[in-house]
Write an enzyme that holds these catalytic residues in place. Structure first.
Site, PDB file in Angstrom:
ATOM      1  N   HIS A  30      16.733 -70.986 -33.272  1.00 25.50           N
ATOM      2  CA  HIS A  30      15.567 -70.409 -32.603  1.00 25.50           C
ATOM      3  C   HIS A  30      15.872 -68.945 -32.288  1.00 25.50           C
ATOM      4  CE1 HIS A  30      12.424 -69.607 -29.684  1.00 25.50           C
ATOM      5  NE2 HIS A  30      11.793 -70.657 -30.173  1.00 25.50           N
TER       6      HIS A  30
ATOM      7  N   GLU B 142       8.939 -68.202 -37.558  1.00 23.89           N
ATOM      8  CA  GLU B 142       8.493 -67.778 -36.230  1.00 23.89           C
ATOM      9  C   GLU B 142       8.755 -66.281 -36.061  1.00 23.89           C
ATOM     10  OE1 GLU B 142       8.413 -71.172 -33.278  1.00 23.89           O
ATOM     11  OE2 GLU B 142      10.506 -70.623 -33.387  1.00 23.89           O
TER      12      GLU B 142
ATOM     13  N   GLU C 159      15.285 -67.172 -29.823  1.00 23.16           N
ATOM     14  CA  GLU C 159      15.825 -66.907 -28.486  1.00 23.16           C
ATOM     15  C   GLU C 159      17.348 -67.065 -28.486  1.00 23.16           C
ATOM     16  OE1 GLU C 159      13.177 -69.543 -26.418  1.00 23.16           O
ATOM     17  OE2 GLU C 159      11.535 -68.125 -26.750  1.00 23.16           O
TER      18      GLU C 159
ATOM     19  N   ASN D  45       8.083 -77.246 -28.565  1.00 23.43           N
ATOM     20  CA  ASN D  45       9.350 -76.749 -28.020  1.00 23.43           C
ATOM     21  C   ASN D  45       9.156 -76.427 -26.544  1.00 23.43           C
ATOM     22  OD1 ASN D  45      11.744 -75.512 -27.427  1.00 23.43           O
ATOM     23  ND2 ASN D  45      11.367 -73.670 -28.639  1.00 23.43           N
TER      24      ASN D  45
ATOM     25  N   LYS E 164      11.381 -75.660 -24.444  1.00 19.66           N
ATOM     26  CA  LYS E 164      12.362 -74.657 -24.006  1.00 19.66           C
ATOM     27  C   LYS E 164      13.062 -75.119 -22.724  1.00 19.66           C
ATOM     28  CE  LYS E 164       9.472 -71.176 -26.131  1.00 19.66           C
ATOM     29  NZ  LYS E 164       9.352 -69.785 -26.493  1.00 19.66           N
TER      30      LYS E 164
ATOM     31  N   SER F 144       2.957 -68.266 -30.481  1.00 19.26           N
ATOM     32  CA  SER F 144       1.707 -68.189 -29.720  1.00 19.26           C
ATOM     33  C   SER F 144       0.577 -69.044 -30.312  1.00 19.26           C
ATOM     34  CB  SER F 144       1.254 -66.734 -29.572  1.00 19.26           C
ATOM     35  OG  SER F 144       2.218 -66.014 -28.833  1.00 19.26           O
TER      36      SER F 144
ATOM     37  N   GLY G 269       5.898 -66.328 -27.597  1.00 22.89           N
ATOM     38  CA  GLY G 269       5.691 -66.163 -26.163  1.00 22.89           C
ATOM     39  C   GLY G 269       4.967 -64.889 -25.780  1.00 22.89           C
TER      40      GLY G 269
HETATM   41  C1  PEP Z   1       8.668 -71.264 -29.806  1.00 23.09           C
HETATM   42  O1  PEP Z   1       9.319 -71.244 -28.780  1.00 23.09           O
HETATM   43  O2  PEP Z   1       9.147 -71.756 -30.823  1.00 23.09           O
HETATM   44  C2  PEP Z   1       7.327 -70.695 -29.787  1.00 23.09           C
HETATM   45  C3  PEP Z   1       6.679 -70.608 -30.909  1.00 23.09           C
HETATM   46  O3  PEP Z   1       6.843 -70.311 -28.577  1.00 23.09           O
HETATM   47  P1  PEP Z   1       5.323 -69.880 -28.239  1.00 23.09           P
HETATM   48  O4  PEP Z   1       4.421 -70.894 -28.881  1.00 23.09           O
HETATM   49  O5  PEP Z   1       5.244 -69.904 -26.758  1.00 23.09           O
HETATM   50  O6  PEP Z   1       5.119 -68.521 -28.816  1.00 23.09           O
END
Ligand code: PEP
Length: 358
Positions: A96, A166, A98, A10, A12, A212, A172
């Site tokens: 997601h 997630e 976010e 992803n 983003k 992460s 992040g």
């Molecule tokens: C994501 O945006 O789905 C995600 C898991 O981000 P990160 O790996 O940066 O935590």
């Protein structure tokens, strides 16, 4: 029922045309298992979808990061499922955290989007996950079950759905869930699906983990029985981090492109376009990484020395020393930044080094 391992990247809201092309070049050159073993799907920002689709190797696929909740029309700024289908984009990420958090997307709204996207022939990566407060309140399963229940109420066929667990506190932040934490939620969720959807769906639906994930912590996570892949954010933007694709059950370190297939380009400073770069190399240390066994690591590296120039490097984070191929920039133990010492082409890690190279 075998569930094919799934790796989603992803990207983003990041990137320029040149940066996107660079990532695609790295992916195209990566030595990874075939499509029969691992499904790789990358999700650039909308505007880069056609260019990425056009340049990407045919065994990797693309996903949009969102789609409108129903048929397109007078919805300025939105992109409909029909448009994605027209562009030949097979996948879409929906729900997601976010978007759930910043744009107030509710469980029902996400579920409507999932149902509509599926009805138009898209495949969906549906994201679910709890906040830190919810985890600390002990309601993680309730939260992910409610999110999944909303989707289950609106779809009857799960063949084209991948669930991405997630945890919001892990996205992040560099605070990756431990393999045990991830496995617990994945297993509980699968059990919930078994009881509330069907045994078949529980056995076949892929539940991937996101939060992460990076090259250092992905191997142990990948070994968890109910974890069927990853959704990777920050690390998917780093050209040197693609080796998380290879970490799955049964793969050996020598199949890791870090040790035998890095190209010239990856010797450059690794790039990251998102602001979680710091965290991905700090708190995401995996204390029980299989690379803790340095002897095994060195043996694997030595097997590949015909392909690599070995150098001594010290980790800025865990302060351990390693013999690594020159192009490896992350600590094999904790993924912290390696400081390379300028004694190339020697296998003696105890040789003094004149000066560290940045
Ligand atoms: C994501 O945006 O789905 C995600 C898991 O981000 P990160 O790996 O940066 O935590």
């Amino acid at each position: 029922m075998a569930r094919k391992f799934f790796i989603g990247g992803n990207w983003k809201c990041n990137g320029t045309t040149d940066e996107v092309k660079k990532i695609v070049t790295t992916l195209n050159e990566a030595q990874v298992p075939g499509e029969d073993v691992v499904e790789v799907v990358v999700s650039p920002p909308y505007v880069f979808l056609p260019v990425v689709k056009g340049l990407l190797r045919p065994d990797f696929h693309v996903a949009a990061q969102n789609s409108w909740v129903r048929k397109g029309g007078a919805f300025t700024g939105e992109i409909s499922a029909e448009i994605l289908v027209n562009l030949g984009i097979p996948w879409v990420i929906l729900g997601h955290s976010e978007r759930r958090q910043l744009l107030n997307e509710s469980n029902e709204f996400v579920a409507d989007k999932v149902a509509y996207a599926l009805s138009q022939g898209l495949k969906v990566i549906a994201c679910i996950g709890e906040t830190l407060e919810q985890r600390e309140a002990g309601i993680t399963l309730n939260v992910v079950a409610e999110q999944t229940k909303a989707i289950a109420a609106k779809i009857s066929n799960w063949d084209n759905v991948v669930l991405a667990y997630e945890p919001v506190w892990a996205i992040g932040t560099g605070k990756v869930a431990t393999p045990a934490q991830a496995q617990e939620v994945h297993a509980d969720l699968r059990k919930w699906i078994h009881e509330h959807v069907s045994a078949d769906v529980a056995a076949s639906v892929r539940i991937i983990y996101g939060g992460s994930v990076n090259g250092g912590n992905s191997k142990e996570l990948a070994g968890q029985p109910d974890l069927d892949g990853f959704l990777v954010g920050g690390a998917s933007l780093k050209t040197g981090e693609i080796y998380y694709i290879n970490w799955r059950n049964g793969m050996k370190a020598k199949e890791d492109p870090r040790s035998n297939n890095r190209n010239e380009e990856s010797e450059e400073e690794e790039e990251s376009w998102d602001d979680s770069e710091e965290s991905s190399s700090s708190e995401s240390c995996c204390p029980s990484s299989s690379f803790n066994n340095n002897k095994e690591y060195h043996q694997n590296q030595n097997q590949n020395q015909n392909n690599n120039v070995l150098v001594v490097a010290g980790c800025k984070s865990c302060l351990m020393y390693f013999m690594v191929p020159k192009q490896v920039e992350d600590c094999p133990k904790c993924t912290g930044q390696l400081l390379h010492f300028d004694r190339s082409q020697t296998n003696d890690p105890t040789s003094p080094s004149p000066s560290p190279s940045p």
